[in-house]
Motif scaffolding. Structure first.
Motif, PDB file in Angstrom:
ATOM      1  N   GLU A 261      28.724  80.178  56.599  1.00 47.75           N
ATOM      2  CA  GLU A 261      29.207  79.094  57.354  1.00 47.75           C
ATOM      3  C   GLU A 261      27.910  77.926  57.358  1.00 47.75           C
ATOM      4  O   GLU A 261      28.338  76.797  57.265  1.00 47.75           O
ATOM      5  CB  GLU A 261      29.692  79.312  58.847  1.00 47.75           C
ATOM      6  N   SER A 262      26.725  78.600  57.774  1.00 46.93           N
ATOM      7  CA  SER A 262      25.688  77.559  57.785  1.00 46.93           C
ATOM      8  C   SER A 262      25.354  77.118  56.250  1.00 46.93           C
ATOM      9  O   SER A 262      25.037  75.747  56.343  1.00 46.93           O
ATOM     10  CB  SER A 262      24.466  78.479  58.258  1.00 46.93           C
ATOM     11  N   PHE A 263      25.586  77.712  55.427  1.00 47.40           N
ATOM     12  CA  PHE A 263      25.339  77.341  53.878  1.00 47.40           C
ATOM     13  C   PHE A 263      26.273  76.014  53.748  1.00 47.40           C
ATOM     14  O   PHE A 263      25.990  75.197  52.942  1.00 47.40           O
ATOM     15  CB  PHE A 263      25.464  78.272  52.841  1.00 47.40           C
ATOM     16  N   LYS A 264      27.240  75.979  54.334  1.00 50.72           N
ATOM     17  CA  LYS A 264      28.354  74.639  53.778  1.00 50.72           C
ATOM     18  C   LYS A 264      27.742  73.544  54.279  1.00 50.72           C
ATOM     19  O   LYS A 264      27.982  72.415  53.882  1.00 50.72           O
ATOM     20  CB  LYS A 264      29.497  75.037  54.673  1.00 50.72           C
ATOM     21  N   GLN A 265      26.710  73.538  55.385  1.00 53.22           N
ATOM     22  CA  GLN A 265      25.990  72.324  55.890  1.00 53.22           C
ATOM     23  C   GLN A 265      25.039  71.851  54.668  1.00 53.22           C
ATOM     24  O   GLN A 265      24.513  70.766  54.847  1.00 53.22           O
ATOM     25  CB  GLN A 265      25.479  72.679  57.183  1.00 53.22           C
TER      26      GLN A 265
END
Length: 459
Positions: A261-265
């Motif tokens: 989820e963090s990587f999507k940012q």
């Protein structure tokens, strides 16, 4: 406490920035022998700065190359010990004609300090020294115990630091290691880089007949080493881009949902990448995004293949030898030699008949990972949020910084990469600069981080 510190930083800002400019004026270029006197002068300046801040037991310690500067303050019983790593050496400044102002005559324009080493790493390193100074001046003590290990060879691959750390690991013993030599995601957008890929590199030599052969007289009856090597290399991956070497993924730590989820940012636009590279389509291990593929998944990349006649025209031979160079990018918790063992087993199992194979192992670098749910990482994230007003994004790098892993392993402590540089600050390039907004925010973030480490240890 934090408001008192912020007031001190504001009062002392001009003085501190002038000291940073003094630091930048020293051309401590580690790669160029004629700058050896500047390296020594810079080490001495660093030691004097540590002393002025109130640190103790300051030493300029020899290595087989450039010296390491050490200092500590160890008067916080029951509190964790933080080892601060940094480097005082810088890259060469050439090409000089592309600088707007001389690289070692720092200037401030638009609240950016321009000069070689301003962001990599003198500006980010000096933050820690000034945080020590502020705590000791306003409070008389530090919330945690502090040690500094500042080297002069980071820009030439830190070749003498691993044996130094091995020799002095008791002296450097700490509960957490921190350094600021990385970047934020963007202006006002902090990032915690928590993983780096490792490296394993080797050369494969395939030998056939004892000399090059006439392809008309021997073609079709004697194994061609280039054919054999091509078949061997093609066996490294399946049709979906996944490595087909047995055991290759055994130690890989899979991404958590929180990480993904963090990587999507920070996920780049794959269509733009494809367009910029002028390729019809991107290719890689299925089930993972571009960012995941390039930062958190291991790879086997064939970097060169050679064999036979390389001159103009065609020489119709069966070459006696073919060579391939291979570089693997590794992720936690893969071990370079173990990975090369599995690949070597695969190679011998897939070697076509009629040739002999030899393997020369050349490059090794362990991957690094500090889990994002480690207490020290949570403390760093909270410090960023309180200083910048936003929770940091968690990032990994597809490249390698071997010394980070070495420090974490030898000192046996988690490593926190608190970056305050920005993309576009031209580290290693002309017109390197450091945004002074992040000087101010960096001082506050480090201060909050140390206070949180102390408070968490008391809980």
């Amino acid at each position: 406490m934090i408001e008192t510190l912020k007031s001190y930083y504001k009062q002392q800002r001009d003085k501190h920035i002038e000291e940073l400019m003094q630091f930048v004026r020293i051309p401590s270029i580690s790669a160029v022998a004629e700058h050896q006197p500047d390296i020594i002068r810079c080490a001495e300046w660093t030691a004097a700065s540590l002393k002025q801040a109130g640190l103790e037991n300051i030493e300029i310690m020899p290595t087989d190359g450039h010296p390491v500067v050490y200092a500590d303050w160890l008067h916080a019983p029951g509190q964790p010990t933080v080892l601060v790593y940094g480097h005082y050496d810088v890259q060469p400044a050439e090409p000089l004609e592309l600088w707007s102002t001389p690289p070692f005559e720092p200037v401030i324009r638009d609240e950016k300090l321009f000069g070689r080493g301003s962001t990599d790493d003198k500006g980010q390193l000096l933050l820690y020294v000034k945080v020590v100074e502020a705590f000791l001046h306003t409070n008389g003590s530090l919330p945690v115990n502090i040690k500094f290990c500042i080297e002069g060879e980071e820009e030439i691959a830190s070749k003498n630091l691993p044996p130094f750390v091995e020799k002095h690991k008791d002296k450097l013993k700490a509960d957490v290691i921190t350094l600021s030599d990385t970047q934020m995601q963007g202006p006002g957008k902090p990032a915690l880089m928590y993983g780096l890929r490792g490296l394993a590199g080797f050369e494969i030599t395939v030998e056939g007949a004892n000399s090059d052969l006439h392809s008309g007289l021997f073609g079709g009856a004697v194994q061609n080493p280039i054919h054999a090597l091509s078949k061997l290399l093609s066996s490294f991956h399946d049709d979906d881009g996944r490595v087909a070497v047995k055991g290759f993924y055994d130690r890989v730590i899979e991404l958590s949902e929180k990480e993904r989820e963090s990587f999507k940012q920070v996920e780049p636009d794959s269509n733009k990448i494809r367009s910029d590279l002028q390729v019809d389509t991107l290719y890689g291990e299925k089930g993972f995004s571009f960012y995941e593929q390039t930062t958190s998944r291991p790879t086997i990349e064939i970097t060169s293949v050679s064999g036979g006649f390389q001159g103009e025209g065609i020489k119709p031979i069966i070459p006696s030898r073919a060579i391939a160079k291979v570089a693997c990018r590794l992720v936690a918790a893969q071990i370079p030699d173990e990975i090369m063992d599995t690949i070597e087993t695969h190679i011998h199992a897939h070697t076509p008949p009629g040739v002999k194979i030899s393997i020369d192992r050349q490059l090794r670098g362990n991957p690094f990972l500090t889990p994002i749910d480690e207490p020290v990482m949570i403390a760093a994230s909270e410090a960023y949020e309180e200083s910048y007003g936003t929770w940091p994004v968690y990032t990994r790098s597809g490249g390698s910084i071997p010394i980070v892993e070495v420090l974490g392993r030898l000192v046996d402590a988690p490593v926190v990469l608190l970056g305050f540089g920005l993309p576009g600050e031209n580290l290693h390039a002309p017109n390197e600069h450091f945004h002074l907004e992040n000087w101010d925010k960096g001082l506050e973030t480090i201060s909050r981080f140390w206070l949180k480490l102390a408070s968490k240890s008391e809980q």
